[in-house]
Design a protein around this motif. Structure first.
Motif, mmCIF file in Angstrom:
data_model
loop_
_atom_site.group_PDB
_atom_site.id
_atom_site.type_symbol
_atom_site.label_atom_id
_atom_site.label_comp_id
_atom_site.label_asym_id
_atom_site.label_seq_id
_atom_site.Cartn_x
_atom_site.Cartn_y
_atom_site.Cartn_z
ATOM 1 N N GLY A 1 -36.587 20.095 6.170
ATOM 2 C CA GLY A 1 -36.012 20.460 7.473
ATOM 3 C C GLY A 1 -36.819 19.949 8.653
ATOM 4 N N GLY A 2 -37.894 19.223 8.370
ATOM 5 C CA GLY A 2 -38.771 18.762 9.460
ATOM 6 C C GLY A 2 -38.104 17.689 10.307
ATOM 7 N N THR B 1 -41.195 13.721 13.587
ATOM 8 C CA THR B 1 -41.376 13.128 14.927
ATOM 9 C C THR B 1 -42.354 11.959 14.921
ATOM 10 N N ARG B 2 -43.415 12.067 14.090
ATOM 11 C CA ARG B 2 -44.395 10.981 14.086
ATOM 12 C C ARG B 2 -43.784 9.693 13.557
ATOM 13 N N LEU B 3 -43.000 9.811 12.496
ATOM 14 C CA LEU B 3 -42.387 8.611 11.919
ATOM 15 C C LEU B 3 -41.317 8.068 12.868
ATOM 16 N N LYS C 1 -35.796 12.380 7.385
ATOM 17 C CA LYS C 1 -36.917 11.653 6.787
ATOM 18 C C LYS C 1 -36.657 11.336 5.309
ATOM 19 N N MET D 1 -34.107 22.583 1.575
ATOM 20 C CA MET D 1 -34.020 23.171 2.916
ATOM 21 C C MET D 1 -33.812 22.075 3.950
ATOM 22 N N GLN E 1 -32.515 26.092 7.755
ATOM 23 C CA GLN E 1 -33.563 26.901 8.371
ATOM 24 C C GLN E 1 -33.242 27.166 9.848
ATOM 25 N N GLY F 1 -40.508 25.129 11.571
ATOM 26 C CA GLY F 1 -41.623 25.015 10.630
ATOM 27 C C GLY F 1 -41.264 25.370 9.202
ATOM 28 N N ASN F 2 -42.017 24.787 8.260
ATOM 29 C CA ASN F 2 -41.659 25.012 6.842
ATOM 30 C C ASN F 2 -41.934 26.441 6.377
ATOM 31 N N ASP G 1 -41.961 14.267 1.828
ATOM 32 C CA ASP G 1 -42.552 12.972 2.169
ATOM 33 C C ASP G 1 -43.688 12.491 1.269
ATOM 34 N N LEU H 1 -49.555 20.552 0.429
ATOM 35 C CA LEU H 1 -48.185 21.081 0.425
ATOM 36 C C LEU H 1 -47.542 21.003 -0.968
ATOM 37 N N LYS I 1 -46.226 9.716 6.921
ATOM 38 C CA LYS I 1 -46.235 10.524 8.150
ATOM 39 C C LYS I 1 -45.917 9.699 9.390
HETATM 40 P P1 UTP Z 1 -44.707 17.920 8.540
HETATM 41 O O1 UTP Z 1 -45.480 19.057 9.066
HETATM 42 O O2 UTP Z 1 -45.447 16.715 8.146
HETATM 43 O O3 UTP Z 1 -43.585 17.570 9.607
HETATM 44 O O4 UTP Z 1 -43.821 18.452 7.354
HETATM 45 P P2 UTP Z 1 -42.526 16.410 9.648
HETATM 46 O O5 UTP Z 1 -41.302 16.994 10.257
HETATM 47 O O6 UTP Z 1 -42.300 15.757 8.340
HETATM 48 O O7 UTP Z 1 -43.178 15.353 10.616
HETATM 49 P P3 UTP Z 1 -43.754 15.454 12.098
HETATM 50 O O8 UTP Z 1 -44.918 16.425 12.053
HETATM 51 O O9 UTP Z 1 -42.656 15.937 13.005
HETATM 52 O O10 UTP Z 1 -44.161 14.086 12.385
HETATM 53 C C1 UTP Z 1 -44.226 18.601 6.032
HETATM 54 C C2 UTP Z 1 -42.995 18.953 5.233
HETATM 55 O O11 UTP Z 1 -42.429 20.177 5.697
HETATM 56 C C3 UTP Z 1 -41.079 19.996 6.025
HETATM 57 C C4 UTP Z 1 -40.939 18.517 6.337
HETATM 58 O O12 UTP Z 1 -39.580 18.113 6.182
HETATM 59 C C5 UTP Z 1 -41.887 17.908 5.324
HETATM 60 O O13 UTP Z 1 -41.262 17.793 4.069
HETATM 61 N N1 UTP Z 1 -40.711 20.805 7.205
HETATM 62 C C6 UTP Z 1 -41.444 20.725 8.338
HETATM 63 C C7 UTP Z 1 -39.583 21.599 7.135
HETATM 64 O O14 UTP Z 1 -38.892 21.658 6.098
HETATM 65 N N2 UTP Z 1 -39.232 22.308 8.231
HETATM 66 C C8 UTP Z 1 -39.924 22.269 9.395
HETATM 67 O O15 UTP Z 1 -39.532 22.931 10.370
HETATM 68 C C9 UTP Z 1 -41.071 21.460 9.443
#
Ligand code: UTP
Length: 421
Positions: free
Chosen positions: A104-105, A108-110, A116, A155, A186, A212-213, A243, A319, A394
């Motif tokens: 669900g992330g 943003t960095r990628l 993703k 998720m 989420q 957030g996860n 990822d 993770l 990332k």
């Molecule tokens: P990261 O914290 O690396 O975030 O997530 P991200 O979204 O992949 O990348 P940035 O930080 O925005 O660049 C680690 C894992 O947690 C999941 C992400 O999809 C990734 O698999 N995650 C993160 C969620 O499922 N939900 C969220 O709200 C945040």
């Protein structure tokens, strides 16, 4: 007079957020104007703004810190490995195991357009695999080994749900039995700019992003997944991200070790080689399992060793967790703290123009899954080798890029590294 509009104006004035109506007159459709008003009326400004205020407070270390004990996989004998694997295998074979992939992330960095998990890596042998397919292949391998079909829960967020499901449909679920794959969504939370103002995504829409996860437990509960797992007799659940191309989601030895240790939670760690590397490490805070953020680690702490010469605070989070169903149910009823991060997000600026920033411009609030571990007295920790199990994507620059992940994958899955003539 439009009483709804008046009500909204009053609410915004109270919280100093009047800018949210700055482009109200420019919203073309009445329906969209209404949507914005409803969104504002339904928003808990008190909660969001207090998150912003509270997370401004300096992170003063006010707990008793101690190390979280770990076991190194490389030190296990063959016999031990077999013994633990047999325990885990029994659970998987008897359909008591499920997998949750947190996708669900925002990534943003990628900054890749699209979820993703749909990012595709092109390998030396010409094959192109998305992160979703790589994760799926890993689970399918487990299915083949143990002659089962492990239920796979994914998720997603409101932002990426439709695109993710479409991608799975278009790729025929990578031949995973469709009825064994379930998506759940989420929560989201508004973003705030440097001046403490909630921001807009469109003239008629507040920008909200996944929170957030660590929201995974509540999201599972709301989607009735915890109940469903219990009814199916699922006892153990793996949690990981989307990822890490080397993730092992069906590691029966790891599972067996957690069971044998009589604990409800197990995580894998990698050794943090550089004392000040930007990696969060496992520890205990006030005698409960926790994570120590890299900002809270100084050189002295990072260099601390026990009497056997082993580092105390070098077990980095990768993770990869397994929890038992009762632990999941327990934490789904708890509130996890919000962490604040400054990130790049496209928004509508003060002039009413949509901008795609090149540097961070907004605060994002996130729950982290590891904050759930503090509700337990102890957890199991297994150190594995980074080159065997951790190669996330990332960013396009830095140490965790598509290129580094590709190389790491080809070193393990040799056939992907050979040129096909
Ligand atoms: P990261 O914290 O690396 O975030 O997530 P991200 O979204 O992949 O990348 P940035 O930080 O925005 O660049 C680690 C894992 O947690 C999941 C992400 O999809 C990734 O698999 N995650 C993160 C969620 O499922 N939900 C969220 O709200 C945040």
């Amino acid at each position: 007079m439009d009483t709804k509009l008046e009500k909204v104006k009053q609410k915004l004035k109270k919280y100093n957020q009047e800018h949210l109506l700055a482009f109200y007159q420019d919203i073309e459709e009445k329906e969209n104007q209404e949507k914005l008003l409803d969104e504002i009326l339904n928003l808990d400004f008190e909660e969001i703004l207090s998150l912003y205020e509270n997370s401004k407070i300096d992170n003063v270390i006010k707990y008793k810190l101690s190390p979280l004990l770990h076991i190194e996989k490389r030190k296990l004998t063959k016999k031990e490995c077999e013994k633990y694997s047999a325990i885990g295998e029994e659970i998987v074979k008897s359909n008591k195991y499920a997998i949750v992939t947190m996708a669900g992330g925002q990534g943003t960095r990628l900054g890749y357009k699209g979820p993703k998990g749909t990012y595709e890596i092109k390998f030396t042998n010409g094959a192109k695999l998305s992160l979703f397919e790589i994760i799926c292949n890993d689970i399918k391998k487990g299915n083949e080994l143990y002659n089962v079909t492990i239920p796979w829960y994914i998720m997603v967020s409101k932002e990426n749900k439709n695109q993710t499901i479409k991608y799975f449909e278009e790729h025929n679920y990578f031949n995973y039995p469709k009825e064994k794959v379930k998506f759940f969504t989420q929560h989201t939370i508004p973003l705030i700019d440097i001046d403490g103002r909630i921001v807009l995504q469109e003239y008629h829409k507040i920008k909200e992003v996944s929170n957030g996860n660590g929201n995974v437990f509540k999201a599972m509960k709301e989607a009735n997944i915890i109940q469903e797992m219990k009814e199916k007799g699922i006892k153990w659940v793996s949690f990981s991200g989307i990822d890490n191309v080397l993730i092992k989601n069906v590691d029966v030895m790891f599972l067996g070790m957690i069971i044998k240790s009589n604990l409800q939670i197990g995580s894998k760690s990698i050794f943090k080689r550089g004392a000040l590397e930007k990696l969060a490490v496992y520890c205990k805070k006030d005698n409960h399992p926790a994570i120590l953020d890299y900002d809270d680690i100084d050189l002295e702490l990072s260099e601390q060793k026990n009497e056997n010469g082993e580092y105390l605070y070098r077990e980095a989070n990768m993770l990869s967790h397994i929890m038992d169903i009762d632990a999941i149910e327990k934490v789904s009823a708890k509130e996890l703290p919000y962490h604040r991060a400054y990130k790049k997000n496209p928004i509508i600026n003060e002039e009413g123009v949509k901008i795609v920033p090149t540097s961070p411009n907004t605060f994002k609030f996130e729950n982290f899954i590891f904050d759930a571990f503090k509700f337990f007295d102890d957890m199991f920790l297994l150190r594995v080798k980074q080159e065997e199990e951790f190669a996330p994507i990332k960013d396009f620059t830095g140490i965790y890029t598509p290129e580094t992940a590709k190389d790491a994958y080809e070193r393990i899955y040799k056939e992907y590294g050979r040129k096909n003539n």
